[in-house]
Scaffold this motif. Structure first.
Motif, PDB file in Angstrom:
ATOM      1  N   TYR A 113      31.293 -49.919  -5.746  1.00  0.00           N
ATOM      2  CA  TYR A 113      30.307 -49.019  -6.186  1.00  0.00           C
ATOM      3  C   TYR A 113      30.568 -47.417  -5.927  1.00  0.00           C
ATOM      4  O   TYR A 113      30.008 -46.716  -6.371  1.00  0.00           O
ATOM      5  N   LYS A 272      26.131 -57.794  -3.228  1.00  0.00           N
ATOM      6  CA  LYS A 272      26.166 -57.467  -4.432  1.00  0.00           C
ATOM      7  C   LYS A 272      24.789 -57.641  -5.076  1.00  0.00           C
ATOM      8  O   LYS A 272      24.051 -57.051  -5.759  1.00  0.00           O
ATOM      9  N   ARG A 273      24.408 -58.904  -4.818  1.00  0.00           N
ATOM     10  CA  ARG A 273      23.246 -59.653  -5.249  1.00  0.00           C
ATOM     11  C   ARG A 273      21.931 -59.117  -4.408  1.00  0.00           C
ATOM     12  O   ARG A 273      21.070 -58.627  -5.160  1.00  0.00           O
ATOM     13  N   GLU A 278      22.642 -57.279  -8.323  1.00  0.00           N
ATOM     14  CA  GLU A 278      23.333 -57.632  -9.478  1.00  0.00           C
ATOM     15  C   GLU A 278      22.861 -59.179  -9.796  1.00  0.00           C
ATOM     16  O   GLU A 278      22.511 -59.872  -8.801  1.00  0.00           O
TER      17      GLU A 278
END
Length: 427
Positions: A113, A272-273, A278
């Motif tokens: 990121y 991330k999710r 994401e």
């Protein structure tokens, strides 16, 4: 008093303070190497503390991965009010320690990121869950583990900026026979305290402990089942399996290379999710049971939750399933889609629960049912049989209408020992 925002980016900022007296300016103070980024907590016992065993994690150190003070286990934490670069190869009494997999997780997030990351590790090896409880009368009580972590986060100005918390604890409770209901009650208290003190947390993760640490499998399974139930109790709590990660030679902890670094890899995908939103990430959750039903005279099916994942099974896995009627043995296990098929040696009509032990054994890694990222099925105890009938309804869209519309809901009652079920269809 004033505020000034800076960007969350891989860059250092410097602030200089000047006084102006009678037209003459003078530099009073400089704050250098300032960064802005995201904050994460790791808590639990030794596998969360994650000290150096053999291989080092120093390759993942960066001035953009920070922590505050020390996870030291006494009140001298009050003497360590400073930021410093995160260090992974130490232990809890080392200033800047975040643990080996904590350091790698910080690096993965920073690199992907392109923002700085702060990791706060509050773990303490060899402790029960009771050791981690909050002193409600004095929240920052420096004689408590909870109070020391809360104190560090308050002093750092990060208490209200935490994105996620990872909990890896339970081996000591398993070894000391903590009743599962007590463990779950104490976790509930912790969860509510975390929600109260750290309101910005978006997601919590429970790492299910592994069978090991010289503890009988039945005692480990009780805490594993508590972890499974707790993750199902809260919408913002997920469970992660340690299956598929080889133990260190003590069959209790992990070396970093090829070991605990994989814990960081797994949490990275989940964060991330769950934190950054994401999509399209498959095979990142720990395989977990959804329903269990009789699918044939001698056949049982354990349906797993994530239908979009791809699963495989190892030879010998049948020895790790235990049925409520112990006279019935599982002969073979196969996987079709997200269905785990158990072929048994006799009629299964009297079966009402299934347990999955997930023993470690002498070879350190047991046979697994795993997804394509080698994350193994979590362990569970007495998962109940779903007492219902399965009905296949085939229909041609043009022959069905609902109040004259092409979309609608169709309700029917299925006979059996359960309430009516509603079926929704659309074109």
């Amino acid at each position: 008093q004033f505020t000034k925002e800076i960007q969350a980016e891989l860059a250092f900022y410097k602030v200089e303070f000047y006084s102006l007296i009678a037209g003459n300016s003078s530099l009073v103070f400089t704050a250098d190497s300032l960064v802005a980024g995201d904050v994460f907590i790791i808590d639990g016992q030794s596998n969360a503390e994650c000290r150096l065993r053999t291989t080092v994690a120093s390759a993942y150190e960066s001035p953009f991965i920070r922590t505050y003070g020390s996870p030291i286990d006494n009140n001298t934490v009050a003497n360590k009010n400073f930021w410093l670069n995160a260090f992974g190869d130490g232990y809890r009494n080392i200033d800047g320690h975040v643990g080996q997999w904590g350091l790698k997780l910080g690096y993965l997030l920073m690199d992907y990121y392109q923002i700085p990351v702060a990791i706060f590790n509050g773990a303490h090896g060899g402790t029960r869950i009771s050791f981690h409880q909050k002193n409600d009368a004095v929240p920052t009580d420096l004689e408590t583990n909870y109070g020391r972590l809360l104190y560090r986060l308050e002093q750092a100005g990060c208490k209200d900026a935490i994105r996620a918390l990872m909990w890896y604890q339970g081996e000591t409770d398993a070894r000391n026979l903590t009743p599962p209901q007590d463990y779950e009650s104490l976790f509930d208290d912790l969860y509510l305290d975390w929600k109260d003190d750290f309101p910005s947390i978006q997601h919590f993760y429970i790492q299910q402990i592994r069978h090991g640490c010289n503890t009988p499998v039945e005692d480990v399974l009780n805490i594993q089942q508590s972890h499974f139930e707790l993750a199902n109790n809260y919408p913002d709590v997920s469970i992660m399996s340690g299956k598929g990660i080889p133990f260190y030679s003590d069959v209790c902890h992990f070396d970093f290379s090829g070991g605990s670094e994989l814990i960081a890899d797994r949490y990275f995908e989940l964060i991330k999710r769950d934190v950054y939103g994401e999509t399209g990430l498959n095979n990142i959750d720990a395989p977990s049971p959804e329903i269990f039903f009789i699918s044939g005279t001698n056949e049982l099916t354990l349906r797993l939750k994530n239908i979009s994942d791809t699963y495989s099974t190892d030879a010998g896995i049948e020895d790790y399933f235990l049925l409520s009627d112990t006279s019935v043995k599982v002969l073979s296990v196969s996987v079709t889609g997200n269905d785990v098929i158990l072929q048994c040696d006799q009629d299964v009509s009297l079966i009402n629960t299934v347990s999955f032990l997930g023993l470690t054994g002498e070879n350190v890694v047991s046979p697994m049912i795993a997804n394509t990222n080698d994350i193994g099925l979590i362990s569970f105890k007495n998962f109940p049989l779903t007492n219902c009938s399965f009905i296949e309804i085939d229909f041609i869209e043009s022959e069905i209408s609902c109040n004259g519309e092409s979309n609608g809901s169709l309700s029917t009652q299925v006979t059996g020992n359960h309430p009516p079920y509603n079926y929704t269809w659309s074109n």
